[in-house]
Design a protein around this motif. Structure first.
Motif, PDB file in Angstrom:
ATOM      1  N   TRP A  56      -1.765  -1.981  15.133  1.00 39.77           N
ATOM      2  CA  TRP A  56      -2.065  -1.994  13.701  1.00 39.77           C
ATOM      3  C   TRP A  56      -1.979  -3.375  13.043  1.00 39.77           C
ATOM      4  O   TRP A  56      -2.333  -3.516  11.879  1.00 39.77           O
ATOM      5  CB  TRP A  56      -1.160  -1.006  12.960  1.00 39.77           C
ATOM      6  CG  TRP A  56       0.293  -1.389  12.927  1.00 39.77           C
ATOM      7  CD1 TRP A  56       1.222  -1.173  13.895  1.00 39.77           C
ATOM      8  CD2 TRP A  56       0.983  -2.052  11.869  1.00 39.77           C
ATOM      9  NE1 TRP A  56       2.443  -1.674  13.515  1.00 39.77           N
ATOM     10  CE2 TRP A  56       2.324  -2.205  12.263  1.00 39.77           C
ATOM     11  CE3 TRP A  56       0.587  -2.531  10.614  1.00 39.77           C
ATOM     12  CZ2 TRP A  56       3.273  -2.815  11.464  1.00 39.77           C
ATOM     13  CZ3 TRP A  56       1.546  -3.143   9.812  1.00 39.77           C
ATOM     14  CH2 TRP A  56       2.873  -3.267  10.239  1.00 39.77           C
TER      15      TRP A  56
ATOM     16  N   ARG B 292       0.863  -1.181   0.000  1.00 38.45           N
ATOM     17  CA  ARG B 292       0.000   0.000   0.000  1.00 38.45           C
ATOM     18  C   ARG B 292       0.901   1.233   0.000  1.00 38.45           C
ATOM     19  O   ARG B 292       1.925   1.254   0.680  1.00 38.45           O
ATOM     20  CB  ARG B 292      -0.872  -0.012   1.249  1.00 38.45           C
ATOM     21  CG  ARG B 292      -1.848   1.137   1.363  1.00 38.45           C
ATOM     22  CD  ARG B 292      -2.634   1.016   2.674  1.00 38.45           C
ATOM     23  NE  ARG B 292      -3.707   1.977   2.745  1.00 38.45           N
ATOM     24  CZ  ARG B 292      -4.987   1.699   2.508  1.00 38.45           C
ATOM     25  NH1 ARG B 292      -5.347   0.470   2.185  1.00 38.45           N
ATOM     26  NH2 ARG B 292      -5.906   2.633   2.612  1.00 38.45           N
TER      27      ARG B 292
ATOM     28  N   GLY C 154      -3.641  -6.915   4.184  1.00 41.37           N
ATOM     29  CA  GLY C 154      -4.248  -5.725   3.598  1.00 41.37           C
ATOM     30  C   GLY C 154      -4.821  -4.813   4.669  1.00 41.37           C
ATOM     31  O   GLY C 154      -4.652  -3.587   4.624  1.00 41.37           O
ATOM     32  N   LYS C 155      -5.493  -5.409   5.657  1.00 38.96           N
ATOM     33  CA  LYS C 155      -6.048  -4.622   6.760  1.00 38.96           C
ATOM     34  C   LYS C 155      -4.948  -4.012   7.607  1.00 38.96           C
ATOM     35  O   LYS C 155      -5.081  -2.878   8.083  1.00 38.96           O
ATOM     36  CB  LYS C 155      -6.959  -5.498   7.618  1.00 38.96           C
ATOM     37  CG  LYS C 155      -8.247  -5.867   6.928  1.00 38.96           C
ATOM     38  CD  LYS C 155      -9.070  -6.823   7.775  1.00 38.96           C
ATOM     39  CE  LYS C 155     -10.311  -7.273   7.026  1.00 38.96           C
ATOM     40  NZ  LYS C 155     -11.035  -8.317   7.763  1.00 38.96           N
ATOM     41  N   ASP C 156      -3.851  -4.758   7.802  1.00 38.93           N
ATOM     42  CA  ASP C 156      -2.727  -4.221   8.571  1.00 38.93           C
ATOM     43  C   ASP C 156      -2.215  -2.926   7.944  1.00 38.93           C
ATOM     44  O   ASP C 156      -2.011  -1.922   8.644  1.00 38.93           O
ATOM     45  CB  ASP C 156      -1.564  -5.215   8.617  1.00 38.93           C
ATOM     46  CG  ASP C 156      -1.838  -6.437   9.469  1.00 38.93           C
ATOM     47  OD1 ASP C 156      -2.830  -6.441  10.234  1.00 38.93           O
ATOM     48  OD2 ASP C 156      -1.048  -7.404   9.354  1.00 38.93           O
ATOM     49  N   LEU C 157      -2.014  -2.945   6.638  1.00 39.15           N
ATOM     50  CA  LEU C 157      -1.482  -1.758   5.959  1.00 39.15           C
ATOM     51  C   LEU C 157      -2.484  -0.607   5.973  1.00 39.15           C
ATOM     52  O   LEU C 157      -2.104   0.554   6.139  1.00 39.15           O
ATOM     53  CB  LEU C 157      -1.051  -2.102   4.540  1.00 39.15           C
ATOM     54  CG  LEU C 157       0.183  -3.010   4.470  1.00 39.15           C
ATOM     55  CD1 LEU C 157       0.433  -3.445   3.039  1.00 39.15           C
ATOM     56  CD2 LEU C 157       1.409  -2.310   5.044  1.00 39.15           C
ATOM     57  N   ARG C 158      -3.757  -0.932   5.838  1.00 43.85           N
ATOM     58  CA  ARG C 158      -4.789   0.102   5.942  1.00 43.85           C
ATOM     59  C   ARG C 158      -4.776   0.721   7.338  1.00 43.85           C
ATOM     60  O   ARG C 158      -4.795   1.940   7.504  1.00 43.85           O
ATOM     61  CB  ARG C 158      -6.157  -0.501   5.649  1.00 43.85           C
ATOM     62  CG  ARG C 158      -7.300   0.523   5.725  1.00 43.85           C
ATOM     63  CD  ARG C 158      -8.646  -0.116   5.950  1.00 43.85           C
ATOM     64  NE  ARG C 158      -8.645  -0.764   7.260  1.00 43.85           N
ATOM     65  CZ  ARG C 158      -9.333  -1.848   7.565  1.00 43.85           C
ATOM     66  NH1 ARG C 158     -10.083  -2.447   6.651  1.00 43.85           N
ATOM     67  NH2 ARG C 158      -9.288  -2.362   8.774  1.00 43.85           N
ATOM     68  N   ASP C 159      -4.711  -0.125   8.361  1.00 47.06           N
ATOM     69  CA  ASP C 159      -4.687   0.372   9.739  1.00 47.06           C
ATOM     70  C   ASP C 159      -3.414   1.161  10.025  1.00 47.06           C
ATOM     71  O   ASP C 159      -3.443   2.150  10.764  1.00 47.06           O
ATOM     72  CB  ASP C 159      -4.832  -0.784  10.721  1.00 47.06           C
ATOM     73  CG  ASP C 159      -6.231  -1.383  10.711  1.00 47.06           C
ATOM     74  OD1 ASP C 159      -7.141  -0.816  10.062  1.00 47.06           O
ATOM     75  OD2 ASP C 159      -6.416  -2.443  11.352  1.00 47.06           O
TER      76      ASP C 159
ATOM     77  N   ILE D  62       1.519   4.775   1.326  1.00 49.33           N
ATOM     78  CA  ILE D  62       1.129   5.605   2.465  1.00 49.33           C
ATOM     79  C   ILE D  62       1.737   6.988   2.232  1.00 49.33           C
ATOM     80  O   ILE D  62       2.947   7.100   1.994  1.00 49.33           O
ATOM     81  CB  ILE D  62       1.618   4.985   3.787  1.00 49.33           C
ATOM     82  CG1 ILE D  62       0.950   3.612   3.967  1.00 49.33           C
ATOM     83  CG2 ILE D  62       1.324   5.906   4.972  1.00 49.33           C
ATOM     84  CD1 ILE D  62       1.415   2.827   5.168  1.00 49.33           C
TER      85      ILE D  62
ATOM     86  N   GLU E 109      -1.752   2.975   7.859  1.00 50.17           N
ATOM     87  CA  GLU E 109      -1.960   4.299   7.261  1.00 50.17           C
ATOM     88  C   GLU E 109      -2.892   5.147   8.129  1.00 50.17           C
ATOM     89  O   GLU E 109      -2.615   6.313   8.377  1.00 50.17           O
ATOM     90  CB  GLU E 109      -2.534   4.173   5.852  1.00 50.17           C
ATOM     91  CG  GLU E 109      -2.778   5.533   5.211  1.00 50.17           C
ATOM     92  CD  GLU E 109      -3.278   5.454   3.787  1.00 50.17           C
ATOM     93  OE1 GLU E 109      -3.534   6.539   3.222  1.00 50.17           O
ATOM     94  OE2 GLU E 109      -3.424   4.346   3.235  1.00 50.17           O
ATOM     95  N   HIS E 110      -3.979   4.567   8.610  1.00 47.01           N
ATOM     96  CA  HIS E 110      -4.938   5.325   9.421  1.00 47.01           C
ATOM     97  C   HIS E 110      -4.323   5.799  10.723  1.00 47.01           C
ATOM     98  O   HIS E 110      -4.654   6.875  11.221  1.00 47.01           O
ATOM     99  CB  HIS E 110      -6.188   4.498   9.687  1.00 47.01           C
ATOM    100  CG  HIS E 110      -7.030   4.320   8.457  1.00 47.01           C
ATOM    101  ND1 HIS E 110      -7.983   3.345   8.348  1.00 47.01           N
ATOM    102  CD2 HIS E 110      -7.043   4.974   7.265  1.00 47.01           C
ATOM    103  CE1 HIS E 110      -8.557   3.406   7.152  1.00 47.01           C
ATOM    104  NE2 HIS E 110      -7.985   4.382   6.490  1.00 47.01           N
TER     105      HIS E 110
END
Length: 149
Positions: A31, A9, A135-140, A11, A142-143
């Motif tokens: 995360w 992802r 995928g969720k790890d990278l989204r989290d 960032i 970034e958030h």
């Protein structure tokens, strides 16, 4: 069955900032999917976190508690953190990489492992779950690092 899953992802922050947070084991539970606790259980030869350090993680995966220890095999901030399991339910290799990108940082996580025993039967489900979790790890990640608009 071998599992080899990668997620990436972009960032919108510099690699130094993303890596400083993501490579700090004290943030793992913030995360990384399923991780409840992470503890530095062995320091690097020169002290602190680096090559040879070990982090013990407690996670929940497919409803089962998993305790495992990752040893740092390579630590080259801000670009790379490479860890191998030295204790846990299955052999595992986790690699985090952070490279400059026109949009900030290309963050990538790769997990390789050998699903044996109890996990062999669930290997196809595990591969999908690992892919989704990364995928969720990278989204989290970034958030956690970027302010909400």
């Amino acid at each position: 069955m071998t599992i080899d899953e990668t997620a990436q992802r972009v960032i919108p922050l510099p690699p130094e900032q993303v890596a400083a947070y993501a490579m700090d084991w004290r943030h793992d539970h913030e995360w990384t999917q399923g991780i409840r606790t992470a503890e530095l259980t062995r320091e690097a030869d020169g002290g602190g976190f680096g090559v040879g350090a070990e982090v013990t993680r407690t996670a929940y995966f497919l409803g089962k508690r998993i305790d495992y220890v990752l040893r740092v095999a390579r630590h080259d901030p801000p670009g790379l953190l490479d860890m191998v399991s030295v204790a846990g339910p299955m052999p595992m290799h986790v690699t985090y990489s952070f490279t400059p990108d026109a949009g900030g940082t290309l963050a990538r996580i790769r997990v390789r492992g050998d699903a044996g025993g109890y996990y062999r039967l669930a290997a196809p489900l595990m591969a999908r779950k690992v892919r989704s979790s990364l995928g969720k790890d990278l989204r989290d990640l970034e958030h956690r690092l970027t302010p909400a608009p």
